[in-house]
Design a protein around this motif. Structure first.
Motif, mmCIF file in Angstrom:
data_model
loop_
_atom_site.group_PDB
_atom_site.id
_atom_site.type_symbol
_atom_site.label_atom_id
_atom_site.label_comp_id
_atom_site.label_asym_id
_atom_site.label_seq_id
_atom_site.Cartn_x
_atom_site.Cartn_y
_atom_site.Cartn_z
ATOM 1 N N LYS A 100 0.841 -1.211 0.000
ATOM 2 C CA LYS A 100 0.000 0.000 0.000
ATOM 3 C C LYS A 100 0.866 1.247 0.000
ATOM 4 C CE LYS A 100 -3.928 2.036 2.450
ATOM 5 N NZ LYS A 100 -4.848 1.890 3.603
ATOM 6 N N GLN A 104 1.182 4.270 -2.888
ATOM 7 C CA GLN A 104 0.998 5.673 -2.523
ATOM 8 C C GLN A 104 2.245 6.499 -2.825
ATOM 9 O OE1 GLN A 104 -0.299 5.759 1.553
ATOM 10 N NE2 GLN A 104 -2.195 4.642 1.143
ATOM 11 N N TYR A 137 -6.358 10.603 -1.111
ATOM 12 C CA TYR A 137 -6.356 9.725 0.055
ATOM 13 C C TYR A 137 -6.938 10.430 1.269
ATOM 14 C CZ TYR A 137 -2.981 7.089 -2.767
ATOM 15 O OH TYR A 137 -2.357 6.395 -3.771
ATOM 16 N N GLU A 138 -7.186 9.635 2.298
ATOM 17 C CA GLU A 138 -7.648 10.188 3.571
ATOM 18 C C GLU A 138 -6.445 10.691 4.367
ATOM 19 O OE1 GLU A 138 -9.920 7.240 5.587
ATOM 20 O OE2 GLU A 138 -11.393 7.041 3.968
ATOM 21 N N ASP A 141 -4.013 8.089 5.805
ATOM 22 C CA ASP A 141 -3.228 7.227 4.925
ATOM 23 C C ASP A 141 -1.744 7.544 5.057
ATOM 24 O OD1 ASP A 141 -5.011 5.422 3.605
ATOM 25 O OD2 ASP A 141 -5.827 7.120 2.492
ATOM 26 N N TYR A 142 -0.927 6.522 4.821
ATOM 27 C CA TYR A 142 0.509 6.616 5.104
ATOM 28 C C TYR A 142 1.179 7.797 4.414
ATOM 29 C CZ TYR A 142 -0.398 1.753 6.460
ATOM 30 O OH TYR A 142 -0.918 0.624 7.025
#
Length: 281
Positions: A100, A104, A137-138, A141-142
């Motif tokens: 993930k 990203q 993304y939120e 998120d990383y």
């Protein structure tokens, strides 16, 4: 005297002294640990009953020794299942997290490339990329969290290359580490950031495409491995339910011995099969 291996921390302080996620360590929460352990325990206990259930029966009737042995084998095999399967679960969680993060990070490079192409300087390029990622993304998120930390570092006069190096070291991803090193050299020497980031984005995208192609070709093999892992248990359970003579043979000392050897071979074959289908792109 043998030194104890130092336990890795789940969080590592950034140059801003903020605790940031160490992507090489996954520590499940208390609820998750209990739930997953209980699931593996129940599955293992049921498998134990398939191979070791209903021992010490007399004239087809269960005795006190039968009930005691059922409890013992349920608990022992269930505990072994937790011990064996939980590290596999942790490993899978780590792989999902890193995959993930890699996706990203590729999007971050794409946003940075667009920002540098428009003539932005480094600080403005990272700010624009952060705003772009915020729309994709939120906030939890990383990559959004990492970009926010980098921008906070820039705002507090921390060298951006130090922030990138911290991210790379914690990521556990060689591509991110390499990018952080190249970024540091390029930034100090005044290199063309647009070209460097564009090339890095292309390389990572190509590597991910190759990895996806390998994964697609291995999907059927992994499915076969999963089915073949379950089949021995299903076959034995079916025979025990439908064939009383076969079930009675399992309750003999020789049956217990043969079952134990068979389970050992089964576990060894399963672990070896995992190594065969675990090919990294």
């Amino acid at each position: 005297m043998k030194k104890e291996k130092k336990k890795e921390e789940q969080y590592i302080n950034s140059p801003l002294n903020n605790p940031m996620l160490n992507y090489d360590v996954y520590i499940p929460g208390k609820g998750e640990r209990i739930g997953v352990s209980l699931l593996f325990f129940l599955i293992g206990g049921c498998v134990g009953m398939v191979f070791y259930g209903n021992l010490f029966m007399r004239d087809g009737m269960a005795t006190t020794a039968t009930y005691i042995s059922n409890v013992i084998f349920f608990v022992v095999v269930g505990a072994f299942a937790v011990h064996f399967a939980f590290p596999v679960y942790i490993k899978n969680c780590l792989e999902k997290r890193k995959n993930k993060l890699k996706l990203q990070f590729r999007d971050m490079l794409e946003s940075l490339t667009a920002s540098f192409s428009s003539g932005s300087n480094v600080q403005n390029a990272f700010q624009a990329a952060y705003e772009d990622l915020n729309m994709q993304y939120e906030k939890k998120d990383y990559i959004v969290v990492e970009m926010q930390e980098i921008l906070n570092g820039i705002a507090q006069n921390i060298n951006i290359e130090d922030m990138m190096r911290s991210f790379g070291d914690r990521s556990g991803n060689e591509d991110i580490k390499s990018f952080a090193d190249v970024f540091e050299v390029c930034y100090r020497k005044g290199g063309d950031m647009k070209v460097i980031i564009h090339r890095t984005h292309n390389i990572i995208s190509e590597k991910m495409a190759v990895a996806d192609e390998i994964e697609t070709k291995l999907t059927s093999n992994k499915m076969q491995h999963s089915v073949m892992s379950i089949m021995p248990i299903a076959v034995v359970m079916l025979l025990r339910v439908t064939n009383e003579a076969f079930a009675a043979n399992f309750a003999t000392p020789m049956g217990v011995f043969v079952n134990t050897i068979a389970i050992g071979i089964f576990v060894g074959a399963y672990k070896y099969g995992l190594k065969i289908v675990d090919i990294k792109g």
